[in-house]
Design a protein around this motif. Structure first.
Motif: not given
Length: 302
Positions: A89-92, A238-246
């Protein structure tokens, strides 16, 4: 008698409140702005302190036991992939703020430049800018963003890529707002006096018109940040972002994919959803407060 008058004037100048005091009084009177600023400051403090305290590597998979409910060791619990959700949550929230500020700043700067050029100089430039905005405005921004994001290789998508995707059509609204304000402002008497005094066009823009439009520009910037944060959120969901990033949206997307609610892992999607509600709610309240500050017709008296 003259000395008494001078003393009274000096006392009056001393008693005059400073800008910070006037701002605090305005915050106290403008409840929406005050509440929005307080919530946003609390979120900033949570993120800033968290980045100094936590180990950011725990925001990524296989860094903690999986599927742990909130406890003293893991206050926000962990997810299916072994991420400490407090750290995530902090990083996200930090990454979401980066996307919002970059996209908001770029959209506002482009909008201000085009709005000033279009309204102040007029002619074919004004017709061109106004025509482009009129053509692009009816196009659903969400559709364009989804189409562009879906064509990219997910391995190449970063938070900076998302910011550029979000800002593609974000400049239109501030362009139209600033253009309308400049069209009104340049007909004012003080602008005519400046022209008669031989002040250059750039001097009139930067010294006469721009300072009077700072509240509108601030409101446009916060509005752009709101739109950018919301866009990054739904693209990630929708799964269109950088999937590994929180990112907050990525956490919810992953929770949905693993059926978190059906498996009893209720904390996994709830926490990023609450965080996003607080972020968007605080920005919306600030926009309402700045709208009152920028619009004299709705401004309440002291």
């Amino acid at each position: 008698m003259a000395s008494i008058t001078m003393t009274s004037a000096a006392d009056e100048q001393v008693r005059q409140p400073g800008q910070f005091t006037l701002f605090l009084r305005y915050l106290r009177r403008n409840k929406s702005l005050m509440i929005g600023v307080i919530i946003l400051l609390l979120l900033v403090a949570f993120t800033a302190i968290g980045l100094l305290v936590v180990d950011q590597h725990h925001a990524y998979p296989l860094s903690a036991p999986s599927k742990k409910a909130p406890s003293w060791q893991y206050p926000f619990g962990t997810d299916f992939f072994g991420r400490d959700l407090l750290v995530a949550m902090v990083v996200g929230m930090w990454q979401t703020a980066i996307i919002g500020v970059i996209a908001g700043a770029l959209g506002t700067v482009i909008g201000v430049v085009l709005g000033f050029i279009s309204a102040y100089f007029g002619g074919w430039i004004d017709n061109l800018v106004k025509g482009i905005c009129q053509v692009l405005t009816p196009i659903p921004v969400l559709l364009i963003q989804v189409v562009v994001a879906s064509t990219l290789d997910k391995r190449d998508v970063t938070i900076y890529t998302m910011a550029l995707i979000v800002v593609m059509l974000a400049w239109m609204w501030p362009t139209l707002v600033i253009r309308s304000q400049v069209l009104t402002m340049k007909e004012r008497q003080f602008v005519s006096v400046a022209k008669l005094s031989g002040v250059s066009d750039l001097g009139i823009i930067f010294k006469e018109i721009l300072p009077n439009l700072l509240p509108f520009i601030a409101a446009a910037f916060v509005g752009q940040v709101f739109s950018a944060v919301f866009a990054s959120f739904y693209l990630a969901v929708l799964g269109l972002g950088p999937l590994r990033e929180p990112l907050l949206g990525n956490i919810i997307w992953a929770a949905q994919g693993q059926g978190a609610f059906f498996n009893g892992w209720w904390w996994w999607p709830i926490e990023p959803a609450v965080a996003m509600i607080l972020i968007l709610g605080s920005l919306a309240l600030i926009i309402m407060g700045l709208d009152e500050l920028a619009n004299p017709r709705v401004r309440r008296s002291e």
